[in-house]
Design a protein around this motif. Sequence first.
Motif, PDB file in Angstrom:
ATOM      1  N   ALA A  44     -15.430 -26.867 -32.287  1.00 52.58           N
ATOM      2  CA  ALA A  44     -16.340 -26.291 -31.283  1.00 52.58           C
ATOM      3  C   ALA A  44     -15.887 -24.883 -30.918  1.00 52.58           C
ATOM      4  O   ALA A  44     -16.706 -23.952 -30.844  1.00 52.58           O
ATOM      5  CB  ALA A  44     -16.390 -27.177 -30.039  1.00 52.58           C
ATOM      6  N   ARG A  45     -14.592 -24.725 -30.705  1.00 53.83           N
ATOM      7  CA  ARG A  45     -14.040 -23.415 -30.339  1.00 53.83           C
ATOM      8  C   ARG A  45     -14.357 -22.371 -31.411  1.00 53.83           C
ATOM      9  O   ARG A  45     -14.815 -21.268 -31.109  1.00 53.83           O
ATOM     10  CB  ARG A  45     -12.533 -23.537 -30.137  1.00 53.83           C
ATOM     11  N   LEU A  49     -16.808 -19.045 -30.899  1.00 56.31           N
ATOM     12  CA  LEU A  49     -16.339 -17.677 -31.159  1.00 56.31           C
ATOM     13  C   LEU A  49     -17.180 -17.000 -32.245  1.00 56.31           C
ATOM     14  O   LEU A  49     -17.472 -15.803 -32.148  1.00 56.31           O
ATOM     15  CB  LEU A  49     -14.857 -17.685 -31.526  1.00 56.31           C
ATOM     16  N   LYS A  50     -17.593 -17.759 -33.258  1.00 60.77           N
ATOM     17  CA  LYS A  50     -18.463 -17.198 -34.302  1.00 60.77           C
ATOM     18  C   LYS A  50     -19.818 -16.817 -33.691  1.00 60.77           C
ATOM     19  O   LYS A  50     -20.368 -15.748 -33.984  1.00 60.77           O
ATOM     20  CB  LYS A  50     -18.651 -18.212 -35.445  1.00 60.77           C
ATOM     21  N   SER A  51     -20.334 -17.670 -32.835  1.00 62.33           N
ATOM     22  CA  SER A  51     -21.597 -17.380 -32.170  1.00 62.33           C
ATOM     23  C   SER A  51     -21.477 -16.118 -31.309  1.00 62.33           C
ATOM     24  O   SER A  51     -22.375 -15.264 -31.321  1.00 62.33           O
ATOM     25  CB  SER A  51     -22.008 -18.577 -31.298  1.00 62.33           C
ATOM     26  N   ALA A  52     -20.360 -15.992 -30.585  1.00 63.32           N
ATOM     27  CA  ALA A  52     -20.133 -14.796 -29.754  1.00 63.32           C
ATOM     28  C   ALA A  52     -20.131 -13.547 -30.623  1.00 63.32           C
ATOM     29  O   ALA A  52     -20.731 -12.529 -30.266  1.00 63.32           O
ATOM     30  CB  ALA A  52     -18.815 -14.922 -28.995  1.00 63.32           C
ATOM     31  N   GLU A  53     -19.455 -13.630 -31.751  1.00 65.51           N
ATOM     32  CA  GLU A  53     -19.384 -12.484 -32.670  1.00 65.51           C
ATOM     33  C   GLU A  53     -20.786 -12.096 -33.151  1.00 65.51           C
ATOM     34  O   GLU A  53     -21.161 -10.922 -33.137  1.00 65.51           O
ATOM     35  CB  GLU A  53     -18.498 -12.853 -33.859  1.00 65.51           C
ATOM     36  N   LEU A  54     -21.567 -13.088 -33.558  1.00 64.49           N
ATOM     37  CA  LEU A  54     -22.908 -12.817 -34.071  1.00 64.49           C
ATOM     38  C   LEU A  54     -23.840 -12.283 -32.981  1.00 64.49           C
ATOM     39  O   LEU A  54     -24.595 -11.335 -33.217  1.00 64.49           O
ATOM     40  CB  LEU A  54     -23.500 -14.083 -34.699  1.00 64.49           C
ATOM     41  N   VAL A  69     -16.996 -17.604 -22.801  1.00 65.28           N
ATOM     42  CA  VAL A  69     -16.638 -18.509 -21.697  1.00 65.28           C
ATOM     43  C   VAL A  69     -16.562 -19.949 -22.208  1.00 65.28           C
ATOM     44  O   VAL A  69     -15.639 -20.694 -21.859  1.00 65.28           O
ATOM     45  CB  VAL A  69     -17.635 -18.380 -20.521  1.00 65.28           C
ATOM     46  N   ASN A  70     -17.512 -20.329 -23.050  1.00 64.71           N
ATOM     47  CA  ASN A  70     -17.470 -21.667 -23.645  1.00 64.71           C
ATOM     48  C   ASN A  70     -16.185 -21.864 -24.451  1.00 64.71           C
ATOM     49  O   ASN A  70     -15.552 -22.923 -24.366  1.00 64.71           O
ATOM     50  CB  ASN A  70     -18.680 -21.898 -24.548  1.00 64.71           C
ATOM     51  N   ARG A  86      -6.982 -14.953 -21.983  1.00 66.32           N
ATOM     52  CA  ARG A  86      -7.468 -13.774 -22.712  1.00 66.32           C
ATOM     53  C   ARG A  86      -8.995 -13.773 -22.793  1.00 66.32           C
ATOM     54  O   ARG A  86      -9.649 -12.758 -22.526  1.00 66.32           O
ATOM     55  CB  ARG A  86      -6.848 -13.733 -24.109  1.00 66.32           C
ATOM     56  N   HIS A  87      -9.567 -14.920 -23.131  1.00 67.17           N
ATOM     57  CA  HIS A  87     -11.028 -15.005 -23.229  1.00 67.17           C
ATOM     58  C   HIS A  87     -11.692 -14.817 -21.867  1.00 67.17           C
ATOM     59  O   HIS A  87     -12.716 -14.140 -21.755  1.00 67.17           O
ATOM     60  CB  HIS A  87     -11.447 -16.349 -23.847  1.00 67.17           C
TER      61      HIS A  87
END
Length: 185
Positions: A44-45, A49-54, A69-70, A86-87
């Motif tokens: 999930a993590r 993070l991939k979704s955030a990047e995209l 945040v997720n 950090r996130h």
Amino acid sequence: MGLTNGNEKEREAWLNANLAMMHAELAEEGIYDPSRQEELYRQARTMFLKSAELYGEEGYALNRIKQIVNAAEIDVRLKMAEEAKRHLDEAKREAERLTDPRLLCEIAHVCCELALLTGDRESIDMRVREAVKVFQETTPTDMPSRLARLEGILRRSGNREALDIIADFKKNNQPGRDVKKRTPK
């Protein structure tokens, strides 16, 4: 593959976010198998993070921050305190810049969960006070459910002092009133 609405990166970001949520939900249900639960959280993590990047590549700042945040929330579940911090710091900087009250409330909540992970009562109380202050300043429409969610986490942790901060806020929640630091009895 032709898309009729949106573009491929946006669709991929959305799919990653939704798959990540499913993995996180499955992990919550998998408490009886810790190794499987951890693997689902890690997956999930990665997807958050991939979704955030995209989303970031496509210019969707709010969606990007939400996915960070997720990921921070999953970091907390995985007891990865430094990564979570950090996130959360990154998300908070961006959410403050964009002045998004909903994200600021969510970040404040996850900061409380992170403080609970450390077990430092002073830090927990400080984070709960900060969360209450954000709730007070932003007055989210879903404040009762946000407070109930935070109370549930604090109850499970057995943190009476932090629960008292929430109780005081609920009792004295008036516009323009500052949240005061409680003195121990």
